[in-house]
Design a protein around this motif. Structure first.
Motif, mmCIF file in Angstrom:
data_model
loop_
_atom_site.group_PDB
_atom_site.id
_atom_site.type_symbol
_atom_site.label_atom_id
_atom_site.label_comp_id
_atom_site.label_asym_id
_atom_site.label_seq_id
_atom_site.Cartn_x
_atom_site.Cartn_y
_atom_site.Cartn_z
ATOM 1 N N VAL A 71 72.544 43.846 42.624
ATOM 2 C CA VAL A 71 73.722 43.270 43.271
ATOM 3 C C VAL A 71 73.595 41.751 43.374
ATOM 4 O O VAL A 71 72.529 41.221 43.718
ATOM 5 N N LEU A 72 74.689 41.062 43.052
ATOM 6 C CA LEU A 72 74.792 39.625 43.273
ATOM 7 C C LEU A 72 75.932 39.383 44.250
ATOM 8 O O LEU A 72 77.079 39.759 43.979
ATOM 9 N N ILE A 73 75.615 38.766 45.386
ATOM 10 C CA ILE A 73 76.628 38.454 46.387
ATOM 11 C C ILE A 73 77.047 36.992 46.255
ATOM 12 O O ILE A 73 76.197 36.101 46.188
ATOM 13 N N ILE A 74 78.353 36.757 46.208
ATOM 14 C CA ILE A 74 78.929 35.407 46.193
ATOM 15 C C ILE A 74 79.632 35.244 47.530
ATOM 16 O O ILE A 74 80.630 35.923 47.797
ATOM 17 N N GLU A 75 79.142 34.347 48.375
ATOM 18 C CA GLU A 75 79.654 34.296 49.737
ATOM 19 C C GLU A 75 79.657 32.876 50.280
ATOM 20 O O GLU A 75 78.984 31.984 49.758
ATOM 21 N N GLY A 76 80.423 32.692 51.358
ATOM 22 C CA GLY A 76 80.430 31.425 52.055
ATOM 23 C C GLY A 76 79.133 31.206 52.815
ATOM 24 O O GLY A 76 78.349 32.145 53.034
ATOM 25 N N GLN A 77 78.911 29.999 53.244
ATOM 26 C CA GLN A 77 77.646 29.594 53.856
ATOM 27 C C GLN A 77 77.257 30.439 55.068
ATOM 28 O O GLN A 77 76.081 30.697 55.305
ATOM 29 N N PHE A 78 78.253 30.885 55.844
ATOM 30 C CA PHE A 78 77.951 31.614 57.065
ATOM 31 C C PHE A 78 78.416 33.066 57.026
ATOM 32 O O PHE A 78 78.595 33.693 58.070
ATOM 33 N N SER A 79 78.614 33.623 55.818
ATOM 34 C CA SER A 79 79.043 35.020 55.701
ATOM 35 C C SER A 79 77.866 35.983 55.863
ATOM 36 O O SER A 79 77.936 36.956 56.602
ATOM 37 N N ARG A 80 76.805 35.782 55.094
ATOM 38 C CA ARG A 80 75.519 36.475 55.265
ATOM 39 C C ARG A 80 75.646 37.993 55.243
ATOM 40 O O ARG A 80 75.183 38.698 56.151
ATOM 41 N N LYS A 101 76.500 33.472 34.979
ATOM 42 C CA LYS A 101 75.095 33.292 34.600
ATOM 43 C C LYS A 101 74.185 34.275 35.335
ATOM 44 O O LYS A 101 73.341 34.936 34.721
ATOM 45 N N TYR A 102 74.344 34.373 36.642
ATOM 46 C CA TYR A 102 73.452 35.200 37.448
ATOM 47 C C TYR A 102 73.943 36.650 37.594
ATOM 48 O O TYR A 102 73.175 37.514 38.017
ATOM 49 N N GLY A 103 75.201 36.900 37.238
ATOM 50 C CA GLY A 103 75.780 38.215 37.486
ATOM 51 C C GLY A 103 75.808 39.150 36.292
ATOM 52 O O GLY A 103 76.340 40.257 36.391
ATOM 53 N N LYS A 104 75.214 38.738 35.188
ATOM 54 C CA LYS A 104 75.210 39.595 33.998
ATOM 55 C C LYS A 104 74.480 40.904 34.295
ATOM 56 O O LYS A 104 73.379 40.914 34.853
ATOM 57 N N ASP A 105 75.110 42.023 33.953
ATOM 58 C CA ASP A 105 74.554 43.364 34.151
ATOM 59 C C ASP A 105 74.328 43.690 35.640
ATOM 60 O O ASP A 105 73.485 44.525 35.971
ATOM 61 N N LYS A 106 75.069 43.029 36.519
ATOM 62 C CA LYS A 106 74.948 43.292 37.950
ATOM 63 C C LYS A 106 76.309 43.645 38.536
ATOM 64 O O LYS A 106 77.352 43.341 37.948
ATOM 65 N N ALA A 133 86.547 40.236 35.788
ATOM 66 C CA ALA A 133 86.889 41.498 35.119
ATOM 67 C C ALA A 133 87.318 41.236 33.677
ATOM 68 O O ALA A 133 86.968 41.998 32.761
ATOM 69 N N LYS A 134 88.062 40.171 33.466
ATOM 70 C CA LYS A 134 88.487 39.824 32.102
ATOM 71 C C LYS A 134 87.299 39.454 31.226
ATOM 72 O O LYS A 134 87.374 39.563 29.999
ATOM 73 N N GLU A 135 86.202 39.029 31.838
ATOM 74 C CA GLU A 135 84.976 38.692 31.109
ATOM 75 C C GLU A 135 84.077 39.910 30.908
ATOM 76 O O GLU A 135 82.976 39.792 30.377
ATOM 77 N N GLY A 136 84.529 41.074 31.384
ATOM 78 C CA GLY A 136 83.748 42.295 31.214
ATOM 79 C C GLY A 136 82.724 42.536 32.305
ATOM 80 O O GLY A 136 81.864 43.412 32.168
ATOM 81 N N LEU A 137 82.813 41.798 33.417
ATOM 82 C CA LEU A 137 81.882 41.973 34.527
ATOM 83 C C LEU A 137 82.508 42.846 35.611
ATOM 84 O O LEU A 137 83.734 42.960 35.719
ATOM 85 N N TRP A 138 81.663 43.453 36.414
ATOM 86 C CA TRP A 138 82.108 44.346 37.492
ATOM 87 C C TRP A 138 82.068 43.557 38.795
ATOM 88 O O TRP A 138 80.997 43.225 39.297
ATOM 89 N N ALA A 139 83.232 43.247 39.339
ATOM 90 C CA ALA A 139 83.322 42.350 40.488
ATOM 91 C C ALA A 139 84.245 42.929 41.554
ATOM 92 O O ALA A 139 85.378 43.318 41.259
ATOM 93 N N LEU A 140 83.774 42.942 42.796
ATOM 94 C CA LEU A 140 84.545 43.473 43.906
ATOM 95 C C LEU A 140 84.747 42.403 44.965
ATOM 96 O O LEU A 140 83.783 41.816 45.474
ATOM 97 N N ASP A 141 85.984 42.169 45.318
ATOM 98 C CA ASP A 141 86.358 41.276 46.404
ATOM 99 C C ASP A 141 86.236 42.084 47.692
ATOM 100 O O ASP A 141 87.113 42.880 48.005
#
Length: 300
Positions: free
Chosen positions: A167-176, A213-218, A236-244
């Motif tokens: 799993v790769l998490i993309i989050e704001g500074q204080f989301s944690r 870069k960091y989310g390939k195969d994640k 998703a258009k790039e073929g990655l699995w991403a959930l908001d």
């Protein structure tokens, strides 16, 4: 009498609904999957999702900004593009369709939103599509059934999404996300990219390229407001699995705290709470959190 006290009366609510019905006239009935159906679709089809809440819809209109995200023509254009997505691996999620599951104050809030904004936003939302539910990440505080049995069932189903996943998490500074709870303990591994807490869209290209870069195969989980709504679609258009996933961690913390209303959480910024706890991460969780960070992107 406060509106919350008035809403304790089912009669008052029904009377209000009747008196305001003409304001919602013409708003379409959209096909929106239930919470369980949305999660199962994500698991079985590895579908990416973009969630629209009141903030995202307001940003589709001119001259509007959120506390944590400015508006503007580019944000408006991209959000409208996402709403019209025909990407097979991507699901747009709406907050409409299951209002009967909410408690009275939440029902009132969303029907009032439709009274004001419904006919302004409906031209941007295709009627012929099937949508997921936005409340995949808001499964606790606004629902009439806050029982432990129901929430544990939902959380158990949610956890199947990232079970044994990198799993790769993309989050704001204080989301944690996941700090101080067991929400992601069944993931195979967990890394995170830390982004600016406000106006993340200004850093869109940098965040997007780093995520690729960091989310390939994640499995990529984004908690970044309207930026996440747009980026999940682009990934998703790039073929990655991403959930908001937005407030998924806060909702889980509220459940663990047995909260009955939106309240502050230690170590998190909770923009919907009236007060704020300390943003310091408790010492016992800090080292693990810091080790999970692979990149920090500063505000431009």
């Amino acid at each position: 009498m406060s509106i919350r006290k008035k809403l304790s009366s089912q009669f008052y609510f029904l009377q209000w609904m009747w008196n305001t019905r003409t304001l919602r006239k013409g708003f379409p009935k959209y096909r929106v999957l239930s919470l369980d159906e949305t999660i199962i679709k994500i698991i079985t089809e590895k579908t990416s999702i973009s969630r629209f809440g009141d903030g995202e819809f307001r940003l589709t209109l001119p001259d509007y900004a959120l506390v944590f995200q400015d508006g503007g023509e580019e944000v408006r254009k991209r959000l409208k593009e996402v709403l019209k997505s025909e990407e097979k691996s991507h699901l747009v999620c709406l907050p409409f369709g299951h209002f009967n599951d909410f408690d009275l104050p939440t029902k009132y809030w969303w029907y009032k939103f439709l009274n004001v904004y419904g006919n302004k936003i409906s031209p941007f939302i295709p009627v012929q599509k099937t949508y997921g539910t936005t409340f995949i990440s808001r499964f606790y505080i606004g629902f009439s059934d806050k029982s432990e049995k129901r929430i544990k069932k939902i959380v158990s189903l949610l956890k199947k999404i990232w079970e044994n996943q990198d799993v790769l998490i993309i989050e704001g500074q204080f989301s944690r996300l996941g700090v101080g709870n067991n929400l992601f303990d069944n993931a195979k591994s967990l890394q995170r990219i830390i982004c600016p807490p406000k106006n993340a869209f200004s850093n869109y290209n940098e965040i997007f390229e780093a995520t690729k870069k960091y989310g390939k195969d994640k499995l990529i989980l984004l908690a970044l407001g309207p930026t996440a709504t747009i980026m999940s679609y682009d990934l998703a258009k790039e073929g990655l699995w991403a959930l908001d996933v937005g407030h998924i961690d806060i909702e889980y913390m509220w459940f663990l705290m047995k909260a009955n209303d939106k309240m502050p959480v230690i170590g998190r910024h909770v923009n919907e709470a009236n007060e704020q706890e300390s943003l310091e991460i408790p010492k016992e969780f800090k080292e693990k959190y810091l080790k999970s960070i692979v990149l920090e992107i500063k505000e431009q």
